[in-house]
Scaffold this motif. Sequence first.
Motif, PDB file in Angstrom:
ATOM      1  N   LYS A   1      -8.003   7.279  -2.038  1.00  0.00           N
ATOM      2  CA  LYS A   1      -8.785   7.731  -0.977  1.00  0.00           C
ATOM      3  C   LYS A   1      -7.919   8.918  -0.063  1.00  0.00           C
TER       4      LYS A   1
ATOM      5  N   ILE B   1       1.309   5.054   0.560  1.00  0.00           N
ATOM      6  CA  ILE B   1       0.667   6.333   1.276  1.00  0.00           C
ATOM      7  C   ILE B   1       1.518   7.796   1.260  1.00  0.00           C
TER       8      ILE B   1
ATOM      9  N   VAL C   1      -9.771   3.726   6.499  1.00  0.00           N
ATOM     10  CA  VAL C   1      -9.955   4.246   4.879  1.00  0.00           C
ATOM     11  C   VAL C   1      -9.239   3.345   3.922  1.00  0.00           C
ATOM     12  N   LEU C   2      -8.248   2.899   4.024  1.00  0.00           N
ATOM     13  CA  LEU C   2      -7.336   1.800   3.392  1.00  0.00           C
ATOM     14  C   LEU C   2      -8.339   0.746   2.560  1.00  0.00           C
TER      15      LEU C   2
ATOM     16  N   ASN D   1     -12.631  11.042   2.380  1.00  0.00           N
ATOM     17  CA  ASN D   1     -12.966   9.612   2.914  1.00  0.00           C
ATOM     18  C   ASN D   1     -12.782   9.662   4.578  1.00  0.00           C
TER      19      ASN D   1
ATOM     20  N   ASP E   1      -2.678   4.700  -2.635  1.00  0.00           N
ATOM     21  CA  ASP E   1      -3.845   4.079  -2.500  1.00  0.00           C
ATOM     22  C   ASP E   1      -4.476   5.209  -1.361  1.00  0.00           C
ATOM     23  N   LEU E   2      -3.508   6.034  -0.525  1.00  0.00           N
ATOM     24  CA  LEU E   2      -4.137   6.973   0.121  1.00  0.00           C
ATOM     25  C   LEU E   2      -3.329   8.035   0.418  1.00  0.00           C
TER      26      LEU E   2
ATOM     27  N   LYS F   1       0.826  -1.225  -0.123  1.00  0.00           N
ATOM     28  CA  LYS F   1      -0.067   0.070   0.079  1.00  0.00           C
ATOM     29  C   LYS F   1       0.980   1.131  -0.068  1.00  0.00           C
TER      30      LYS F   1
ATOM     31  N   VAL G   1      -6.446   5.051   9.603  1.00  0.00           N
ATOM     32  CA  VAL G   1      -5.977   4.788   8.297  1.00  0.00           C
ATOM     33  C   VAL G   1      -6.518   3.604   7.580  1.00  0.00           C
TER      34      VAL G   1
END
Length: 210
Positions: free
Chosen positions: A78, A5, A119-120, A100, A50-51, A3, A116
């Motif tokens: 997100k 971020i 939302v992920l 989000n 991803d975020l 992921k 976190v």
Amino acid sequence: MIKKILIVDDHFIVRSGMSLLLENEIDDVQIFGANDFQEALSECGEVSFDLVILDINLPGGKKCYMVDDLRELQKDVKILIFSAHEEDIYAFRYIQAGANGYLNKLSDSDTIVKAVKTVLEGGKYISTDILDKFIAFSQHKRESNNPLEDLTHREFEIAELLAKGFGNLEVANELDIKMTTVSTHKLNIFKKAHITNIIELSELFKKFKG
């Protein structure tokens, strides 16, 4: 799968502390940082995230409209707002704008990690108090039957100019955005308001905002 971020904050200590916490508590994560909003846009133009964890007060930032700007580059990213500002004043505004989640910087580490992860995983994160107020406001919207309340901040801003007689190019110049952005928002405005033309949009503003 790793992921990715992006933490956007103009304070190095905040970015460093958040990075360390997330790397220790979340598996398979890669952390990036940006010092201001322009740097964030640049990063989003090069890396698929991803975020994005986004502070409100940023050099080069544009408050709620930062959400739209990021989504123009990555429509599915997100966005978690991470701010020291009072939730009562700002959380609902950013959720309406499409974020989000909204997380207060004074939250403890467990709450930060929970937000976190939530939302992920595709959920939304706001505190219980703000959720109660959000539900109350949603009930008010249903009772008021005002379609303008369903518009995001950017959509409302564009709709107001269109209702005043601005053309797409004039709106783009006024707000310093692309004509394609105006066209996309215009379609969304018409869909949400259940209308098909500018005359009907003008009538809505006369009815609910006049």
